[in-house]
Scaffold this active site. Structure first.
Site, PDB file in Angstrom:
ATOM      1  N   ALA A 157     -29.613 -16.837 -29.633  1.00  0.00           N
ATOM      2  CA  ALA A 157     -27.925 -16.966 -29.466  1.00  0.00           C
ATOM      3  C   ALA A 157     -26.916 -17.864 -30.180  1.00  0.00           C
ATOM      4  O   ALA A 157     -26.829 -18.265 -30.148  1.00  0.00           O
ATOM      5  CB  ALA A 157     -27.685 -16.330 -28.086  1.00  0.00           C
TER       6      ALA A 157
ATOM      7  N   LYS B 252     -21.401 -18.976 -12.582  1.00  0.00           N
ATOM      8  CA  LYS B 252     -20.391 -18.968 -13.694  1.00  0.00           C
ATOM      9  C   LYS B 252     -18.829 -18.851 -13.282  1.00  0.00           C
ATOM     10  O   LYS B 252     -17.755 -19.219 -13.058  1.00  0.00           O
ATOM     11  CB  LYS B 252     -20.577 -18.245 -14.570  1.00  0.00           C
ATOM     12  CG  LYS B 252     -21.629 -19.067 -15.428  1.00  0.00           C
ATOM     13  CD  LYS B 252     -21.571 -18.035 -16.408  1.00  0.00           C
ATOM     14  CE  LYS B 252     -20.554 -19.383 -17.718  1.00  0.00           C
ATOM     15  NZ  LYS B 252     -20.856 -18.880 -18.738  1.00  0.00           N
TER      16      LYS B 252
ATOM     17  N   TYR C 258       0.666  -0.956  -0.092  1.00  0.00           N
ATOM     18  CA  TYR C 258       0.017  -0.023  -0.296  1.00  0.00           C
ATOM     19  C   TYR C 258       0.893   1.230  -0.407  1.00  0.00           C
ATOM     20  O   TYR C 258       2.025   1.244  -1.447  1.00  0.00           O
ATOM     21  CB  TYR C 258      -1.186  -0.362   0.749  1.00  0.00           C
ATOM     22  CG  TYR C 258      -2.104   0.526   0.944  1.00  0.00           C
ATOM     23  CD1 TYR C 258      -3.075   0.770   0.238  1.00  0.00           C
ATOM     24  CD2 TYR C 258      -2.269   1.433   1.823  1.00  0.00           C
ATOM     25  CE1 TYR C 258      -4.457   1.574  -0.301  1.00  0.00           C
ATOM     26  CE2 TYR C 258      -3.807   2.294   1.405  1.00  0.00           C
ATOM     27  CZ  TYR C 258      -4.380   2.400   0.616  1.00  0.00           C
ATOM     28  OH  TYR C 258      -5.801   3.279   0.515  1.00  0.00           O
TER      29      TYR C 258
END
Lengths: 390, 390
Positions: free
Chosen positions: B207, B104, B49
């Site tokens: 599709a 997914k 950081y």
């Protein structure tokens, strides 16, 4: 890859920087995803994917409010930047912003168990930013805006807070303001002054400076002089933008004109949210006795701590991990969103910010010059901050 | 929360569905984030950081191409849907889409080690979708579009492929097309027919149907009859949209008119990418001997496997995990993106799709009616698919 007009990119790469860069290159990504559900058998697939997932889909289509219970929305925050004001480095575009957003995602997870994902935007247009954040909001439980330039950051945050039903916080503003207020509460104790009566100079009237000034006022501080690159901000100054005109009306009761040298005379506290090397030993010497110096520009502070101490500052702090008293919003943002997600809080209010600052300050039971703020690695921090959010 | 006009949401919730819903509710999120870098000491913070991150930011501002080496971009994919065509459930909006996208993301990680994050869009406007995906693209190494209705999905995918320099794939189209082609290659072997000479009926010209027809043609199949809700698609049919007019020119050489009953007479293979219960035993009985039936509508197939077998089908497959021969794009998308990320491939080409289908089919050394496609849990799948991507 588009790279939105990078500016102020230094060409000097020293040995230390080369080592850091090599570490980032060998590290690759600093956050990854992890499955929380088992996917080892056909049965697992039937449940978590097709056909089982169809049941969850039909349910959420009818009851979108349950997304907070049965999806990533339960625990996720998007860490979003357009790269227009990255650290103190300026407008270095989305790719310049990415390491910072990814670092924050890492901190979110490691410190608060929040599933944050870094998102950097290939647009710097305010309307496009608002449209994009709103468009991707449904799967997130919160939005952490980051490193977006002022003054556009104010309007962007305001619109998103109004138009979304999940918490939205521009961390440069409010994370910083909260941690500065907490630090100032304890620094005032150390120098035995009443915080509300401090003469405070805030150097930098960008996102962090503006929000800090406002939160200090909400906490009762009455004498704040705010400076931008032009000098002190006061009501009669020509050419103030909307944000600065608002600040002018709230600050500078003594109508101090001029630059930092003028503002620093007799000041009790300096809060640096500006840039490297802005503050000199002479400035500090002109302050009131037992002065407080927060030099928080990142990665290079307004003055180095050793120099500030030698010039007579009683309490010093920076934003960095490698100096004492790290006044860094990492003390705030993980806990703020932890609390907001757990309690399904829809807005981070002014009252929440004040409670959070007090909770943070209270973690240091007996503040000293060397310790005005809890350590970032203190495991009590996230819990205390989260508890203050409601 | 906005919910884009949900449609076709059934009200019947049976006992099995109740159990599944309870599992999702008790599970909460199915993916989370995980830190890959240590954050245990001040030194870690200084490196990952501030101030260390500033070095990485300056570097990526100047060398955005290195984001693929030293950030989440190296291994991340956004799984994006607008919820306009979720599974076979229709337009059920972003919250309806979320469980599928999250599922997914889980599969991506568990099967291929890809860091995928689910993003569902609160817009269904094609231009807004393109703008939003482009705006959030910089931190991602790939874009998996999902469950976006046709015909708008074609233009959206085309524009994103052209305008982004990371791989973009609408999985409903190409994942499906690839796995169907792989299955058909092996099914043809089982029934000892030449795949190129098969009479193929594709039910559904959305599709998946459109992309499947095109890929079968690219693989040499010459006699394809494609059907939408109106019936068979042929060049002279009035009112065809642009996508269907293109398909009409490529398919239906025998100019079959009418509905599914007409198209099925003498067909060798049925490829269902349409909806529950579309296919009847009578349709199957009218097919040529040794017929192939892929009933892949999700979550409910065009005909149940048992019924298809009883009607005389020689090879059957569905898209589901709970029946044999699961022709599901989960066999494809994890490996496709694994390969694309590893090799920094910018586009998934037609040649890649054909290679992938062949690689997948080849994993079943001796195809039988009960086994035309590898199992989703077969650890060779992702590797073979990834190897085919270049």
């Amino acid at each position: 890859m588009t790279n939105n007009s990078p500016k102020r990119v230094s060409n000097g790469v020293d040995t230390k920087s080369k080592k850091i860069l090599a570490a980032f290159k060998s590290q690759g990504a600093r956050v990854e995803t992890k499955g929380r559900a088992k996917l080892k058998s056909k049965k697992d697939f039937s449940l978590w994917y097709t056909p089982g997932v169809g049941v969850a889909s039909l349910h959420l289509a009818k009851h979108p409010e349950d997304a907070r219970k049965m999806s990533v929305k339960k625990n996720s925050v998007a860490v979003i930047s357009d790269g227009s004001a990255v650290l103190g480095l300026g407008n270095i575009g989305p790719y310049g912003a990415l390491p910072v957003m990814e670092g924050k995602a890492l901190i979110f997870k490691e410190m608060a168990g929040v599933d944050a994902w870094p998102i950097v935007l290939d647009t710097q247009d305010p309307d496009e930013i608002v449209r994009t954040v709103k468009a991707i909001a449904p799967a997130f439980g919160g939005i952490n805006l980051e490193d977006i330039a002022s003054p556009k950051c104010f309007a962007i945050e305001k619109r998103l807070i109004e138009e979304l039903d999940i918490p939205v916080m521009h961390d440069d503003q409010h994370g910083t303001a909260i941690v500065v207020l907490a630090g100032l509460m304890n620094a005032a104790k150390v120098v035995k002054k009443d915080m509300k009566k401090l003469k405070v100079v805030v150097s930098g009237a960008g996102a962090a400076g503006a929000a800090t000034a406002k939160l200090l006022i909400a906490a009762g501080v009455r004498d704040i002089v705010l400076l931008d690159r032009t000098g002190t901000i006061y009501a009669a100054r020509p050419g103030l933008n909307e944000s600065k005109a608002e600040l002018a009306a709230l600050t500078n009761p003594r109508r101090v004109a001029g630059g930092l040298a003028e503002a620093m005379v007799g000041a009790d506290a300096f809060i640096g949210l500006s840039g490297k090397g802005v503050l000199t030993a002479e400035h500090i010497k002109s302050m009131a006795p037992k002065s407080i110096v927060f030099a928080m520009a990142n990665p290079e502070p307004e003055i180095l701590p050793g120099e500030a101490l030698r010039a007579g500052a009683a309490v010093i702090a920076t934003g960095r991990s490698d100096f004492p008293n790290q006044i860094n919003n990492s003390l705030v943002f993980p806990g703020i969103f932890r609390g907001a997600l757990d309690k399904e809080v829809k807005k981070i209010t002014e009252a929440t910010k004040l409670r959070t600052a007090r909770a943070l300050a209270a973690l240091v039971a007996r503040p000293t010059a060397a310790k005005i703020i809890p350590d970032m690695l203190d495991p009590r921090v996230v819990k205390a901050v989260a508890r203050a959010v409601h």
